[in-house]
Design an enzyme around this catalytic site. Structure first.
Site, PDB file in Angstrom:
ATOM      1  N   CYS A  64      -0.966   7.379   0.925  1.00  0.00           N
ATOM      2  CA  CYS A  64      -1.845   8.751   0.218  1.00  0.00           C
ATOM      3  C   CYS A  64      -2.022   9.808   1.699  1.00  0.00           C
ATOM      4  O   CYS A  64      -3.128   9.120   2.837  1.00  0.00           O
ATOM      5  CB  CYS A  64      -2.978   7.882  -0.572  1.00  0.00           C
ATOM      6  N   ARG A 101       2.173   8.458  -6.451  1.00  0.00           N
ATOM      7  CA  ARG A 101       2.688   7.101  -7.124  1.00  0.00           C
ATOM      8  C   ARG A 101       3.840   7.659  -7.369  1.00  0.00           C
ATOM      9  O   ARG A 101       4.933   7.225  -8.609  1.00  0.00           O
ATOM     10  CB  ARG A 101       1.860   7.548  -8.444  1.00  0.00           C
ATOM     11  N   ASP A 124       3.750   6.188 -13.370  1.00  0.00           N
ATOM     12  CA  ASP A 124       3.712   5.904 -12.021  1.00  0.00           C
ATOM     13  C   ASP A 124       5.408   6.013 -11.566  1.00  0.00           C
ATOM     14  O   ASP A 124       6.166   5.243 -12.476  1.00  0.00           O
ATOM     15  CB  ASP A 124       3.164   4.612 -11.967  1.00  0.00           C
ATOM     16  N   LYS A 136       2.473  -4.686 -10.040  1.00  0.00           N
ATOM     17  CA  LYS A 136       3.001  -5.188  -8.801  1.00  0.00           C
ATOM     18  C   LYS A 136       3.103  -6.391  -8.665  1.00  0.00           C
ATOM     19  O   LYS A 136       3.717  -7.201  -7.707  1.00  0.00           O
ATOM     20  CB  LYS A 136       1.972  -4.393  -7.606  1.00  0.00           C
ATOM     21  N   THR A 175      -5.677  11.608 -14.427  1.00  0.00           N
ATOM     22  CA  THR A 175      -4.108  11.788 -13.850  1.00  0.00           C
ATOM     23  C   THR A 175      -3.107  10.968 -14.783  1.00  0.00           C
ATOM     24  O   THR A 175      -2.176  11.862 -14.104  1.00  0.00           O
ATOM     25  CB  THR A 175      -4.546  10.274 -12.790  1.00  0.00           C
ATOM     26  N   ARG A 221       6.748   4.605  -8.707  1.00  0.00           N
ATOM     27  CA  ARG A 221       6.987   3.755  -7.525  1.00  0.00           C
ATOM     28  C   ARG A 221       8.156   2.732  -7.588  1.00  0.00           C
ATOM     29  O   ARG A 221       8.261   2.925  -9.055  1.00  0.00           O
ATOM     30  CB  ARG A 221       5.414   3.848  -6.514  1.00  0.00           C
ATOM     31  N   HIS A 237       1.179  -1.135   0.053  1.00  0.00           N
ATOM     32  CA  HIS A 237       0.184  -0.525   0.114  1.00  0.00           C
ATOM     33  C   HIS A 237       0.777   1.659  -0.666  1.00  0.00           C
ATOM     34  O   HIS A 237       1.875   1.558   0.436  1.00  0.00           O
ATOM     35  CB  HIS A 237      -0.635   0.164   1.564  1.00  0.00           C
ATOM     36  N   SER A 238       0.604   2.243  -0.906  1.00  0.00           N
ATOM     37  CA  SER A 238       1.587   2.848  -1.292  1.00  0.00           C
ATOM     38  C   SER A 238       0.793   4.546  -0.241  1.00  0.00           C
ATOM     39  O   SER A 238       0.051   4.733  -0.437  1.00  0.00           O
ATOM     40  CB  SER A 238       1.679   3.865  -2.497  1.00  0.00           C
ATOM     41  N   GLN A 286      -9.140   1.245   0.097  1.00  0.00           N
ATOM     42  CA  GLN A 286      -8.719  -0.105  -0.096  1.00  0.00           C
ATOM     43  C   GLN A 286      -7.438  -0.398   1.649  1.00  0.00           C
ATOM     44  O   GLN A 286      -7.492  -1.623   2.134  1.00  0.00           O
ATOM     45  CB  GLN A 286      -8.185   0.017  -1.682  1.00  0.00           C
TER      46      GLN A 286
END
Length: 360
Positions: free
Chosen positions: A220, A260, A292, A320, A280, A294, A217-218, A236
């Site tokens: 946020c 991201r 992205d 992922k 986005t 990440r 989980h990034s 989530q």
């Protein structure tokens, strides 16, 4: 090792200097340059840099495409800064906030020929500092760094470190009872490159010999903490912890890769561009970022340190899964996580599916 900072420590200091508007020296290929973040540049520093010689504004190919500037150097544009250019001109090229209000920014002249290695490194440092990817670059003599007392970085030595995955040190673990699971432990991991810490929330005592229910989980801030309706991150996070609590075991990795991987300030810039009508992905590109930014290898490293080699991955993002597999973490199963759609984020979710391949 002595008291002298090693290269990782020097790079961390360079990112901090750029955030404060202090120039940093880069050397490589027989060249020495001073670089400064366009975002944090002051009028006085612009004047001082201009006095040293011809200025380039390094931009990513994504930002250059928006400005109709040629990026001749594999995703890097070296825009010639006119001698009479003011700070507002530089920052208008770096920041797309007023692109629609002031669309005429050219024609822009970009350099062709010669090496762009130091320009590319300057952009990497700006990204690492969570700044807009735009940097002023000016050639100087090699002894200028010592004279001015500025940091000097060798590009050939720094480039591999910037591309490599930072090594994580486990700092501490402690029991933290949660609403979703009272039998939870929080593990803290600190990167050796001085970047943000990452966290692992372990529910119960998962069997290391079996695939663990896991989520990457990034972070946020807006969705996880404020309950923003513009994304599905908060729902989530809560749904993943709830399912792990119900099953009695699992691990959630909370990775500090806001927006991201572009940071909260740039994420808010992207939100402002979305209010102008861009989706986005388009917003990220106009800012100069990729779809992205990440690095999910961080998650694989933490899972390995925790003793897991196989996961049931809670995700809608095939990237992922591919990253876990490429890092040696087997994905035994994908567990869909379709929650949190609202009238405010339905377009955002549709774009993630259409342009980023999310399984929604």
């Amino acid at each position: 090792m002595g008291l002298r900072p090693d290269l990782n420590e020097t790079l961390a200091r360079a990112r901090a200097d750029l955030r404060m508007g202090v120039p940093v020296g880069l050397t490589g290929g027989g060249q020495t340059v001073l670089v400064a973040s366009a975002e944090t540049l002051s009028e006085a520093r612009l004047y001082e840099l201009r006095a040293l010689g011809p200025l380039d504004l390094a931009l990513t190919g994504r930002r250059a495409a928006t400005l109709k500037a040629r990026a001749y150097d594999d995703g890097v544009a070296r825009v010639v800064v006119p001698k009479e250019a003011q700070l507002s001109w530089v920052q208008d090229l770096a920041d797309p906030a007023d692109d629609l209000a002031n669309p005429m920014k050219g024609p822009l002249q970009t350099r062709r020929g010669g090496s762009a290695v130091l320009h590319r490194l300057a952009l990497q440092l700006c990204k690492g500092a969570r700044l807009l990817p735009a940097a002023l670059v000016v050639g100087v003599s090699a002894d200028r760094m010592t004279t001015e007392g500025l940091l000097s970085i060798n590009a050939a030595e720094a480039a591999p470190l910037l591309d490599a995955l930072p090594e994580l040190d486990h700092v501490v673990s402690a029991r933290v009872p949660l609403r979703a699971a009272e039998n939870a432990r929080l593990h803290i991991y600190r990167p050796k490159d001085g970047s943000e810490e990452h966290y692992a929330i372990e529910i119960g005592r998962p069997d290391r010999a079996k695939p663990v229910l896991a989520r990457l989980h990034s972070a946020c801030f807006t969705g996880d903490l404020l309950g923003s309706l513009k994304c599905d991150c908060g729902p989530q996070l809560n749904a993943a912890l709830a399912q792990m609590g119900q099953e009695g075991a699992g691990v959630l990795l909370y990775l500090q890769q806001e927006g991201r991987g572009i940071g909260l300030a740039n994420k808010m810039r992207a939100y402002a561009l979305q209010d102008q009508g861009f989706d986005t992905v388009e917003a990220n590109h106009r800012l100069g970022f990729e779809d992205d930014e990440r690095d999910f290898r961080l998650g694989a490293q933490i899972l390995e340190q925790l003793g897991f080699s196989s996961v049931r991955l809670m995700t809608n993002n095939p990237a992922k899964m591919r990253m876990m597999e490429s890092c040696g973490i087997a994905v035994a199963d994908r567990v869909p996580l379709k929650v949190g759609e609202t009238p405010f984020n339905s377009r955002y979710l549709a774009v993630k599916a259409a342009k980023s391949g999310h399984l929604l």
